[in-house]
Write a protein that holds these residues in place. Structure first.
Motif, PDB file in Angstrom:
ATOM      1  N   GLN A   1       0.830  -1.207   0.000  1.00  0.00           N
ATOM      2  CA  GLN A   1       0.000   0.000   0.000  1.00  0.00           C
ATOM      3  C   GLN A   1       0.866   1.259   0.000  1.00  0.00           C
ATOM      4  OE1 GLN A   1      -2.548  -0.493   3.391  1.00  0.00           O
ATOM      5  NE2 GLN A   1      -3.897  -1.968   2.373  1.00  0.00           N
ATOM      6  N   ALA A   2       2.084   1.112   0.562  1.00  0.00           N
ATOM      7  CA  ALA A   2       2.999   2.258   0.587  1.00  0.00           C
ATOM      8  C   ALA A   2       3.753   2.421  -0.737  1.00  0.00           C
ATOM      9  CB  ALA A   2       4.002   2.095   1.723  1.00  0.00           C
ATOM     10  N   GLU A   3       3.396   1.568  -1.730  1.00  0.00           N
ATOM     11  CA  GLU A   3       3.919   1.655  -3.097  1.00  0.00           C
ATOM     12  C   GLU A   3       5.404   1.315  -3.218  1.00  0.00           C
ATOM     13  OE1 GLU A   3       2.888   5.289  -5.015  1.00  0.00           O
ATOM     14  OE2 GLU A   3       0.728   4.940  -4.889  1.00  0.00           O
ATOM     15  N   TYR A   4       5.852   0.350  -2.373  1.00  0.00           N
ATOM     16  CA  TYR A   4       7.210  -0.158  -2.549  1.00  0.00           C
ATOM     17  C   TYR A   4       7.202  -1.223  -3.643  1.00  0.00           C
ATOM     18  CZ  TYR A   4       8.999   2.127   1.654  1.00  0.00           C
ATOM     19  OH  TYR A   4       9.402   3.047   2.568  1.00  0.00           O
ATOM     20  N   THR A   5       8.376  -1.444  -4.269  1.00  0.00           N
ATOM     21  CA  THR A   5       8.482  -2.485  -5.290  1.00  0.00           C
ATOM     22  C   THR A   5       8.489  -3.856  -4.616  1.00  0.00           C
ATOM     23  OG1 THR A   5      10.900  -2.549  -5.230  1.00  0.00           O
ATOM     24  CG2 THR A   5       9.870  -0.926  -6.697  1.00  0.00           C
ATOM     25  N   LYS A   6       8.315  -4.914  -5.420  1.00  0.00           N
ATOM     26  CA  LYS A   6       8.277  -6.270  -4.864  1.00  0.00           C
ATOM     27  C   LYS A   6       9.585  -6.635  -4.168  1.00  0.00           C
ATOM     28  CE  LYS A   6       4.788  -8.248  -7.936  1.00  0.00           C
ATOM     29  NZ  LYS A   6       4.479  -9.327  -8.918  1.00  0.00           N
ATOM     30  N   ILE A   7      10.705  -6.239  -4.751  1.00  0.00           N
ATOM     31  CA  ILE A   7      12.003  -6.535  -4.139  1.00  0.00           C
ATOM     32  C   ILE A   7      12.155  -5.774  -2.823  1.00  0.00           C
ATOM     33  CG2 ILE A   7      14.513  -6.276  -4.397  1.00  0.00           C
ATOM     34  CD1 ILE A   7      14.181  -6.756  -7.367  1.00  0.00           C
ATOM     35  N   GLN A   8      11.734  -4.517  -2.816  1.00  0.00           N
ATOM     36  CA  GLN A   8      11.803  -3.724  -1.587  1.00  0.00           C
ATOM     37  C   GLN A   8      10.893  -4.308  -0.508  1.00  0.00           C
ATOM     38  OE1 GLN A   8      10.742   0.077  -3.364  1.00  0.00           O
ATOM     39  NE2 GLN A   8      12.852   0.843  -3.099  1.00  0.00           N
TER      40      GLN A   8
ATOM     41  N   HIS B   1     -12.047  -3.503   6.483  1.00  0.00           N
ATOM     42  CA  HIS B   1     -13.151  -2.619   6.872  1.00  0.00           C
ATOM     43  C   HIS B   1     -12.670  -1.339   7.569  1.00  0.00           C
ATOM     44  CE1 HIS B   1     -15.447  -6.298   6.130  1.00  0.00           C
ATOM     45  NE2 HIS B   1     -16.530  -5.541   6.082  1.00  0.00           N
ATOM     46  N   LEU B   2     -11.666  -1.480   8.432  1.00  0.00           N
ATOM     47  CA  LEU B   2     -11.209  -0.323   9.206  1.00  0.00           C
ATOM     48  C   LEU B   2      -9.994   0.355   8.591  1.00  0.00           C
ATOM     49  CD1 LEU B   2     -11.476  -1.773  12.844  1.00  0.00           C
ATOM     50  CD2 LEU B   2     -13.133  -0.341  11.628  1.00  0.00           C
ATOM     51  N   PHE B   3      -9.335  -0.334   7.671  1.00  0.00           N
ATOM     52  CA  PHE B   3      -8.113   0.170   7.051  1.00  0.00           C
ATOM     53  C   PHE B   3      -7.079   0.508   8.138  1.00  0.00           C
ATOM     54  CE2 PHE B   3     -11.630   1.154   4.164  1.00  0.00           C
ATOM     55  CZ  PHE B   3     -11.226   0.430   3.054  1.00  0.00           C
ATOM     56  N   SER B   4      -6.452   1.672   8.030  1.00  0.00           N
ATOM     57  CA  SER B   4      -5.394   2.024   8.977  1.00  0.00           C
ATOM     58  C   SER B   4      -5.921   2.276  10.391  1.00  0.00           C
ATOM     59  CB  SER B   4      -4.652   3.270   8.481  1.00  0.00           C
ATOM     60  OG  SER B   4      -5.561   4.323   8.237  1.00  0.00           O
ATOM     61  N   ARG B   5      -7.238   2.453  10.537  1.00  0.00           N
ATOM     62  CA  ARG B   5      -7.802   2.652  11.879  1.00  0.00           C
ATOM     63  C   ARG B   5      -7.661   1.389  12.738  1.00  0.00           C
ATOM     64  NH1 ARG B   5     -11.877   5.172   8.603  1.00  0.00           N
ATOM     65  NH2 ARG B   5     -11.782   7.446   8.763  1.00  0.00           N
ATOM     66  N   SER B   6      -7.349   0.278  12.073  1.00  0.00           N
ATOM     67  CA  SER B   6      -7.120  -0.956  12.823  1.00  0.00           C
ATOM     68  C   SER B   6      -6.009  -0.764  13.852  1.00  0.00           C
ATOM     69  CB  SER B   6      -6.736  -2.096  11.875  1.00  0.00           C
ATOM     70  OG  SER B   6      -7.772  -2.356  10.946  1.00  0.00           O
TER      71      SER B   6
ATOM     72  N   TYR C   1       5.254   9.553   3.259  1.00  0.00           N
ATOM     73  CA  TYR C   1       4.882   8.941   4.538  1.00  0.00           C
ATOM     74  C   TYR C   1       5.483   7.542   4.721  1.00  0.00           C
ATOM     75  CZ  TYR C   1       1.300  12.568   5.103  1.00  0.00           C
ATOM     76  OH  TYR C   1       0.645  13.750   5.249  1.00  0.00           O
ATOM     77  N   ALA C   2       5.884   6.925   3.636  1.00  0.00           N
ATOM     78  CA  ALA C   2       6.326   5.531   3.678  1.00  0.00           C
ATOM     79  C   ALA C   2       7.471   5.266   4.662  1.00  0.00           C
ATOM     80  CB  ALA C   2       6.711   5.073   2.273  1.00  0.00           C
ATOM     81  N   PRO C   3       8.546   6.088   4.684  1.00  0.00           N
ATOM     82  CA  PRO C   3       9.636   5.807   5.629  1.00  0.00           C
ATOM     83  C   PRO C   3       9.184   5.779   7.087  1.00  0.00           C
ATOM     84  CG  PRO C   3      10.358   7.373   3.972  1.00  0.00           C
ATOM     85  CD  PRO C   3       8.866   7.223   3.798  1.00  0.00           C
TER      86      PRO C   3
ATOM     87  N   TYR D   1      -0.436   6.006   8.601  1.00  0.00           N
ATOM     88  CA  TYR D   1      -1.189   5.333   7.532  1.00  0.00           C
ATOM     89  C   TYR D   1      -2.477   6.084   7.200  1.00  0.00           C
ATOM     90  CZ  TYR D   1       1.759   1.209   7.191  1.00  0.00           C
ATOM     91  OH  TYR D   1       2.808   0.361   6.956  1.00  0.00           O
ATOM     92  N   GLU D   2      -3.088   6.674   8.214  1.00  0.00           N
ATOM     93  CA  GLU D   2      -4.316   7.444   7.984  1.00  0.00           C
ATOM     94  C   GLU D   2      -4.009   8.678   7.141  1.00  0.00           C
ATOM     95  OE1 GLU D   2      -8.557   7.923   8.717  1.00  0.00           O
ATOM     96  OE2 GLU D   2      -7.111   6.273   8.814  1.00  0.00           O
ATOM     97  N   ALA D   3      -2.892   9.336   7.430  1.00  0.00           N
ATOM     98  CA  ALA D   3      -2.499  10.519   6.658  1.00  0.00           C
ATOM     99  C   ALA D   3      -2.198  10.153   5.210  1.00  0.00           C
ATOM    100  CB  ALA D   3      -1.279  11.168   7.301  1.00  0.00           C
TER     101      ALA D   3
END
Length: 331
Positions: free
Chosen positions: A104-111, A238-243, A174-176, A161-163
């Motif tokens: 979800q943070a858009e990293y590559t498969k290797i990353q 259902h809750l996404f990052s609110r989990s 936000y990924a790092p 994650y919410e941001a």
């Protein structure tokens, strides 16, 4: 390379070997008098131990196993619920679900593969930290302190994650921070809950039932991990990052539960821990009161000072000139 434990050796009558091994294990941090006392506690308690059976596992869960006053059922449920709570700190959301979060943070498969592996591997550092603090701070402090740390990490992770969810154009920025929270969580978990939750079940059961005690812990672990692994996809779906906010709240709930119901076993012999459960009260302060009354194993079994005893001659006198102990009862 792995020796039998002193308690096993004592239980099968190999007392000389038990004392030799105990001395080898303790000599760097304990005096001869302390080693002799623990040895006497071991052989005194071993005299009254009985072989366990698989049927006992079910009986203990139903509160019918063991002698009156041992409260084995309460101990079993403490082990089970401790592992269930450990599973609901959020650890499975970090380990099993980390690749999805990284995607979800858009990293590559290797990353993603590298980072997910790193998240799991950083736990090694956490266990090293645990080895340094677990006997200094105590089991209860590690669990409650760990919950505070995991609460904070979950809270920050949820906010990050919410941001990123509301600002998808800035997701890479936000990924790092999100990845850092994953690493910090695994580090904090391994240093506290990840070790203590597996340690307590082996400490709060009598020596002859430690295998069953560990079994109750593993049962709780299987229930907790199985439950959270099934629930995580639904919860995040259902809750996404609110989990993460939900998991943070659960960590706060674990603090009073540990404070109220879980005893401290730090720096106490396995034999003396029996005294903690000699009371019917489930609260830790009542268990501490019971320990003060019955924690002296030798006195409770009628072993007195200044009499002949069967500690091996090579270690029967202490350099400090402290009173020796008798195991006349063993005869």
């Amino acid at each position: 390379m792995l020796p039998d434990s002193p308690r096993y050796l004592a239980s099968v009558g190999r007392t000389e070997e038990a004392h030799e091994l105990l001395t080898l294990l303790r000599k760097d941090k304990h005096t001869s008098a302390e080693i002799d006392r623990e040895y006497l506690e071991i052989i005194t308690t071993a005299k009254y131990s009985k072989p366990s059976s698989p049927l006992q596992f079910a009986k203990i869960l139903c509160g019918k196993g063991g002698e009156k006053g041992t409260n084995l059922g309460r101990r079993a449920w403490l082990c089970i619920w401790l592992q269930i709570m450990a599973s609901w700190t959020g650890i499975t959301a970090v380990t099993a679900y980390a690749p999805v979060l990284l995607e979800q943070a858009e990293y590559t498969k290797i990353q993603i593969a590298g980072l997910a592996g790193g998240v799991n591997t950083v736990g090694i550092l956490g266990t090293i930290i645990s080895a340094q603090i677990i006997d200094r701070l105590g089991r209860r402090a590690c669990l409650m302190g760990g919950s505070v740390v995991l609460f904070a990490v979950n809270l920050v992770a949820g906010a990050v994650y919410e941001a990123s969810y509301h600002h998808p154009e800035d997701v890479k920025a936000y990924a790092p921070a999100a990845v850092t929270m994953l690493f910090l969580f695994n580090l904090g978990y391994a240093a506290t809950w990840g070790t203590v939750a597996f340690l307590i079940p082996t400490e709060i059961f009598p020596s002859d039932l430690r295998a069953q005690g560990n079994g109750f812990g593993i049962t709780g672990w299987a229930i907790g991990v199985g439950m959270t692994t099934l629930v995580n996809p639904i919860m995040f779906g259902h809750l996404f990052s609110r989990s993460y906010f939900l998991l943070a709240g659960l960590n706060l709930i674990w603090i009073p539960i540990v404070f109220l119901f879980y005893p401290e076993t730090r720096n106490r012999s396995l034999e003396s821990i029996e005294a903690l459960f000699s009371t019917t009260s489930p609260f830790h302060w009542r268990m501490e009161q019971a320990y003060k009354l019955h924690g002296d194993v030798l006195a409770s079994h009628g072993v007195t000072k200044n009499e002949t005893h069967d500690v091996p001659k090579s270690a029967s006198t202490t350099s400090q000139g402290e009173p020796e102990y008798s195991t006349a009862i063993m005869a």
